[in-house]
Scaffold this active site. Structure first.
Site, PDB file in Angstrom:
ATOM      1  N   TYR A  69      -1.188  -0.641  10.374  1.00  0.00           N
ATOM      2  CA  TYR A  69      -1.428  -1.120   8.999  1.00  0.00           C
ATOM      3  C   TYR A  69      -0.274  -0.690   8.091  1.00  0.00           C
ATOM      4  O   TYR A  69       0.267  -1.496   7.317  1.00  0.00           O
ATOM      5  CB  TYR A  69      -2.754  -0.552   8.495  1.00  0.00           C
TER       6      TYR A  69
ATOM      7  N   SER B 150       0.862  -1.189   0.000  1.00  0.00           N
ATOM      8  CA  SER B 150       0.000   0.000   0.000  1.00  0.00           C
ATOM      9  C   SER B 150       0.893   1.232   0.000  1.00  0.00           C
ATOM     10  O   SER B 150       2.008   1.185   0.544  1.00  0.00           O
ATOM     11  CB  SER B 150      -0.881   0.020   1.256  1.00  0.00           C
TER      12      SER B 150
HETATM   13  P1  NAP Z   1     -11.681  -5.561   0.864  1.00  0.00           P
HETATM   14  O1  NAP Z   1     -12.566  -4.948  -0.166  1.00  0.00           O
HETATM   15  O2  NAP Z   1     -11.901  -5.232   2.304  1.00  0.00           O
HETATM   16  O3  NAP Z   1     -11.715  -7.144   0.652  1.00  0.00           O
HETATM   17  C1  NAP Z   1     -10.995  -7.920   1.545  1.00  0.00           C
HETATM   18  C2  NAP Z   1     -10.909  -9.344   1.059  1.00  0.00           C
HETATM   19  O4  NAP Z   1      -9.986 -10.014   1.913  1.00  0.00           O
HETATM   20  C3  NAP Z   1     -12.219 -10.088   1.146  1.00  0.00           C
HETATM   21  O5  NAP Z   1     -12.265 -11.040   0.108  1.00  0.00           O
HETATM   22  C4  NAP Z   1     -12.132 -10.758   2.503  1.00  0.00           C
HETATM   23  O6  NAP Z   1     -12.859 -11.978   2.576  1.00  0.00           O
HETATM   24  C5  NAP Z   1     -10.666 -11.055   2.581  1.00  0.00           C
HETATM   25  N1  NAP Z   1     -10.124 -11.161   3.939  1.00  0.00           N
HETATM   26  C6  NAP Z   1     -10.306 -10.330   4.989  1.00  0.00           C
HETATM   27  N2  NAP Z   1      -9.664 -10.804   6.072  1.00  0.00           N
HETATM   28  C7  NAP Z   1      -9.074 -11.960   5.684  1.00  0.00           C
HETATM   29  C8  NAP Z   1      -8.307 -12.944   6.339  1.00  0.00           C
HETATM   30  N3  NAP Z   1      -7.998 -12.859   7.640  1.00  0.00           N
HETATM   31  N4  NAP Z   1      -7.893 -14.015   5.628  1.00  0.00           N
HETATM   32  C9  NAP Z   1      -8.215 -14.146   4.324  1.00  0.00           C
HETATM   33  N5  NAP Z   1      -8.947 -13.262   3.647  1.00  0.00           N
HETATM   34  C10 NAP Z   1      -9.372 -12.187   4.323  1.00  0.00           C
HETATM   35  O7  NAP Z   1     -10.137  -5.202   0.584  1.00  0.00           O
HETATM   36  P2  NAP Z   1      -9.422  -4.537  -0.694  1.00  0.00           P
HETATM   37  O8  NAP Z   1      -9.597  -3.061  -0.610  1.00  0.00           O
HETATM   38  O9  NAP Z   1      -9.815  -5.253  -1.918  1.00  0.00           O
HETATM   39  O10 NAP Z   1      -7.890  -4.818  -0.336  1.00  0.00           O
HETATM   40  C11 NAP Z   1      -7.156  -5.881  -0.880  1.00  0.00           C
HETATM   41  C12 NAP Z   1      -5.685  -5.655  -0.568  1.00  0.00           C
HETATM   42  O11 NAP Z   1      -5.266  -4.412  -1.120  1.00  0.00           O
HETATM   43  C13 NAP Z   1      -5.370  -5.576   0.926  1.00  0.00           C
HETATM   44  O12 NAP Z   1      -4.135  -6.207   1.195  1.00  0.00           O
HETATM   45  C14 NAP Z   1      -5.250  -4.096   1.189  1.00  0.00           C
HETATM   46  O13 NAP Z   1      -4.432  -3.804   2.288  1.00  0.00           O
HETATM   47  C15 NAP Z   1      -4.640  -3.627  -0.121  1.00  0.00           C
HETATM   48  N6  NAP Z   1      -4.872  -2.199  -0.368  1.00  0.00           N
HETATM   49  C16 NAP Z   1      -6.140  -1.711  -0.547  1.00  0.00           C
HETATM   50  C17 NAP Z   1      -6.304  -0.344  -0.749  1.00  0.00           C
HETATM   51  C18 NAP Z   1      -7.676   0.283  -0.931  1.00  0.00           C
HETATM   52  O14 NAP Z   1      -7.767   1.525  -0.929  1.00  0.00           O
HETATM   53  N7  NAP Z   1      -8.725  -0.482  -1.116  1.00  0.00           N
HETATM   54  C19 NAP Z   1      -5.204   0.506  -0.770  1.00  0.00           C
HETATM   55  C20 NAP Z   1      -3.934  -0.037  -0.575  1.00  0.00           C
HETATM   56  C21 NAP Z   1      -3.787  -1.396  -0.383  1.00  0.00           C
HETATM   57  P3  NAP Z   1     -14.425 -12.033   3.031  1.00  0.00           P
HETATM   58  O15 NAP Z   1     -15.210 -11.539   1.836  1.00  0.00           O
HETATM   59  O16 NAP Z   1     -14.651 -13.472   3.307  1.00  0.00           O
HETATM   60  O17 NAP Z   1     -14.571 -11.138   4.212  1.00  0.00           O
END
Ligand code: NAP
Length: 248
Positions: free
Chosen positions: A157, A143
């Protein structure tokens, strides 16, 4: 195109979901990992199968090593592993460090850091030529928080993502001679449900004006970068960290 298996953790929603669909379109057999939302995971599998792709949903909390071992066992039964996307990640509620509990910090590190390292361990055991594998790619989700530090929001985080950056560089060097490339994406503000799970659903849109490109990104824009890193078009890319952040 490939017919190898990609394991994507946290592929039921957000960036993981978009990556699962994009990887399937490139021929990957997709192991759709999810923590608890089985309905969402099954919808991703159905979306892939509806486009003549192959996918299975596997419940795996990456904070639990037993779940990780079971997920890779399921992936073994699905085909030859060719890629891992360490996508699962969590944020905490907005807090200062002097307000954080040990349990919160430990869970953050268990999911975001230890889980990613353990999944990579299992992938290296299967893909490394040192272990008789055919090579492959590992893409880690970092991130821009790793660079910004996220003060007054979630420094824990940000620190977990800083660890992912170091891990990407080190593991990439470790397995570079064994047919495995390792890279990370540093997304900026992306329109997913992660902000709501941190208690601030409008966070990305509220901060969009501070992004040089003046907008949030989409999960599909991150997925495009991930599947490029997984492809032979990125054949000379390893130990690299790519910002996909609109300049943030
Ligand atoms: P999200 O929309 O919150 O989706 C999270 C996903 O991870 C869901 O499929 C969830 O499964 C799963 N998950 C949550 N806790 C878990 C665990 N303990 N073990 C396995 N799976 C788990 O997240 P996102 O925004 O797509 O983020 C994905 C990645 O990108 C993350 O690593 C995040 O830190 C990174 N990121 C995101 C952003 C942003 O702005 N969105 C920015 C920088 C980095 P369930 O559906 O079963 O709950």
């Amino acid at each position: 195109m490939t017919d190898k298996v990609v394991v994507i953790t946290g592929a039921s929603r957000g960036i993981g979901r978009a990556t699962a669909i994009a990887a399937a379109a490139r021929g990957f057999r997709v192991c759709v990992g999810y923590a608890s939302n089985e309905t969402a995971a099954r919808q991703v599998v159905a979306a892939i199968e509806g486009r003549n792709g192959k996918a299975i949903a596997v419940k795996c909390d990456v904070g639990d090593e037993r779940d990780i071992l079971a997920m890779f066992k399921a992936a073994d039964g699905f085909g030859t592993l060719g890629a891992l996307v360490n996508n699962a990640g969590i944020v905490g509620t907005t807090s200062r460090v002097d307000e954080m509990s040990a349990e919160r910090i430990q869970r953050m590190m268990a999911v975001n850091v230890t889980g990613s390292i353990l999944c990579a361990r299992e992938a290296v055991k299967r893909m490394s030529t040192r272990h008789g594998g055919q090579g492959g790619v590992i893409v880690n989700l970092s991130s821009v928080a790793a660079k910004l530090g996220s003060p007054n929001t979630y420094v824990d985080y940000a620190a977990s993502k800083g660890a992912i950056d170091s891990f990407t560089i080190g593991l990439g060097h470790e397995v570079a001679g064994e047919g495995i490339r390792v890279a990370a994406i540093r997304p900026g503000l992306i329109d997913t449900e992660i902000h709501a799970s941190g208690g601030d659903p409008d966070r990305a849109h509220r901060l969009a004006d501070g992004v040089p490109m003046k907008r949030v990104g989409t999960a599909d824009e991150i997925a495009s970068a991930i599947v490029w890193l997984m492809s032979d078009d990125a054949s000379y890319v390893t130990s690299a960290i790519l910002d996909v952040s609109g300049g943030r």
